[in-house]
Design an enzyme around this catalytic site. Sequence first.
Site, mmCIF file in Angstrom:
data_model
loop_
_atom_site.group_PDB
_atom_site.id
_atom_site.type_symbol
_atom_site.label_atom_id
_atom_site.label_comp_id
_atom_site.label_asym_id
_atom_site.label_seq_id
_atom_site.Cartn_x
_atom_site.Cartn_y
_atom_site.Cartn_z
ATOM 1 N N ARG A 55 0.850 -1.409 0.244
ATOM 2 C CA ARG A 55 0.015 -0.034 -0.090
ATOM 3 C C ARG A 55 0.785 1.183 0.049
ATOM 4 O O ARG A 55 0.569 2.112 -0.589
ATOM 5 C CB ARG A 55 -0.871 0.119 1.217
ATOM 6 C CG ARG A 55 -1.563 1.197 1.272
ATOM 7 C CD ARG A 55 -2.706 1.202 2.109
ATOM 8 N NE ARG A 55 -2.903 0.491 3.303
ATOM 9 C CZ ARG A 55 -1.954 0.751 4.496
ATOM 10 N NH1 ARG A 55 -1.663 2.071 4.710
ATOM 11 N NH2 ARG A 55 -2.125 0.016 5.656
ATOM 12 N N TYR A 108 -17.004 15.664 -16.151
ATOM 13 C CA TYR A 108 -17.407 14.306 -15.877
ATOM 14 C C TYR A 108 -18.384 14.200 -14.962
ATOM 15 O O TYR A 108 -18.483 14.573 -13.931
ATOM 16 C CB TYR A 108 -16.266 13.434 -15.998
ATOM 17 C CG TYR A 108 -16.495 12.012 -15.326
ATOM 18 C CD1 TYR A 108 -17.424 11.316 -16.321
ATOM 19 C CD2 TYR A 108 -16.219 11.408 -14.262
ATOM 20 C CE1 TYR A 108 -17.834 9.904 -16.056
ATOM 21 C CE2 TYR A 108 -16.508 10.033 -14.022
ATOM 22 C CZ TYR A 108 -17.439 9.452 -14.832
ATOM 23 O OH TYR A 108 -17.582 8.307 -14.530
ATOM 24 N N ASP A 181 -8.130 17.921 -15.488
ATOM 25 C CA ASP A 181 -8.457 16.614 -15.787
ATOM 26 C C ASP A 181 -8.082 16.162 -17.237
ATOM 27 O O ASP A 181 -8.721 16.886 -18.119
ATOM 28 C CB ASP A 181 -9.805 16.068 -15.736
ATOM 29 C CG ASP A 181 -10.249 14.635 -15.900
ATOM 30 O OD1 ASP A 181 -9.259 14.298 -16.617
ATOM 31 O OD2 ASP A 181 -11.127 14.354 -15.483
ATOM 32 N N LYS A 206 -8.397 5.188 -19.633
ATOM 33 C CA LYS A 206 -8.843 5.602 -20.801
ATOM 34 C C LYS A 206 -7.575 5.315 -21.706
ATOM 35 O O LYS A 206 -6.915 4.238 -22.127
ATOM 36 C CB LYS A 206 -9.387 6.871 -20.718
ATOM 37 C CG LYS A 206 -10.710 7.144 -19.665
ATOM 38 C CD LYS A 206 -11.661 6.308 -19.948
ATOM 39 C CE LYS A 206 -12.874 6.185 -19.243
ATOM 40 N NZ LYS A 206 -12.820 6.850 -17.635
HETATM 41 N N1 PLP Z 1 -12.303 11.921 -15.735
HETATM 42 C C1 PLP Z 1 -12.829 11.530 -16.765
HETATM 43 C C2 PLP Z 1 -12.938 12.795 -17.926
HETATM 44 C C3 PLP Z 1 -13.516 10.607 -17.122
HETATM 45 O O1 PLP Z 1 -14.228 10.442 -18.301
HETATM 46 C C4 PLP Z 1 -13.599 9.386 -16.222
HETATM 47 C C5 PLP Z 1 -14.444 8.181 -16.415
HETATM 48 O O2 PLP Z 1 -15.131 8.131 -17.354
HETATM 49 C C6 PLP Z 1 -13.099 9.777 -14.946
HETATM 50 C C7 PLP Z 1 -12.257 10.940 -14.776
HETATM 51 C C8 PLP Z 1 -13.443 8.693 -13.711
HETATM 52 O O3 PLP Z 1 -12.264 7.675 -13.995
HETATM 53 P P1 PLP Z 1 -12.456 6.185 -13.696
HETATM 54 O O4 PLP Z 1 -13.787 5.663 -14.338
HETATM 55 O O5 PLP Z 1 -11.267 5.551 -13.758
HETATM 56 O O6 PLP Z 1 -12.686 6.364 -12.109
#
Ligand code: PLP
Length: 399
Positions: A55, A108, A181, A206
């Site tokens: 961890r 998101y 992000d 992604k």
């Molecule tokens: N940020 C964006 C732009 C996303 O599209 C997503 C998920 O679709 C996330 C954060 C969250 O990521 P996770 O699904 O890996 O928790």
Amino acid sequence: MTHDDWTDAGFATRAIHAGQAPDATTGAVVPPIYQVSTFAQDGVGGLRGGYEYSRSGNPTRTALEDALASVEGGARAFAFSSGLAAEDALLRAVLRPGGHVVVPNDAYGGTYRLIARVLGPWGVDHTVVDPTDLDAVAAAIEHGRTALVWVESPSNPLLSVTDIAAVSALARAAGAVLVVDNTFATPYLQQPLALGADVVVHSTTKYIGGHSDVVGGALVVGDGAQLPVGLEGPTGTTALVDAVGYLQNAAGAVAGPFDAWLALRGLRTLAVRMDRHCSNALTVARYLRDHSAVTQVIHPGLEEHPGHELAGRQMSAFGAMVSFRVGSREKALDVCARTKVFTLAESLGGVESLIEHPAQMTHASVAGSALEVPDDLVRLSVGIEDVADLVADLGQALA
Ligand code: PLP
């Protein structure tokens, strides 16, 4: 824990080599999966290479974290079990009850849900703002109270483009932390830390993972980034890197060794994949623009996109997400049901093309909020298949 210095190398070279020296014991050319929870000590506190318990630190995770820090130009990266786990760690590092976050109106859905519905009851307040309107962003930032300004560019699913350098200046003047992000753009196309962000967040699920086979997240903290003015972290310093590192271990939502290994394997081919993703997406966007059944196409690479010029300045290409509208919810659902090469599924960024209906799928959690998305919107994650097959598939689905 080693940190190879590849600062002068190009992006693709860093993605393949930074943090990934051949294994010191065996010469294994890629970092092995250290699928282990604990490490033998040579006498109490005699740690070999700094590892004690997985961890707190694991060599496979370190390799991913060093590589991510290198490709984003950050001081340090921290890998988590999902993008939202990374976001949660950041939010808890910089916010206290009474704190305030400025949230973009097309973040998101899961990000908004976390800030509004999970942290709201813990006394965290937020203001939703159109991030492309700098006067509105300036008005939303409360000096002395706003701890964090959130930017997602291009955004999910409406692909709006925010001026990162300009918002950074506003956040800095208020002593607030700016997070970007960078999931949609990836570090290959956009370098938010160089544009003035304090920290970058990724869903490595992604494009970085890139093969739809892992869920993961990361935070990359910029050199010298500080906590919001007036806040001291749990280790008694004001360095953001200390506060995030502390929380990664103390709350423990870390990336497991195999997940870290998969994300790192994806990162090595990010540059070549993104080149193909982006060229395919532009071809698809232009095809849809000329299609009579489509009422609007949203892609930063199209000249008519309001953020086209800005994206051309702050990104090296326009990304591979394309959203389009077809006039009604029924028609949107129909298109989603009829594609064959585009798979109907949530998520994005894998080599295979995906199609989805944000209002009912990825963004269902923001229905009724300021972040609600139009119900005739269809979102494409354009993959790296032969582009002629992608265009033909959309053609038959829209016919
Ligand atoms: N940020 C964006 C732009 C996303 O599209 C997503 C998920 O679709 C996330 C954060 C969250 O990521 P996770 O699904 O890996 O928790």
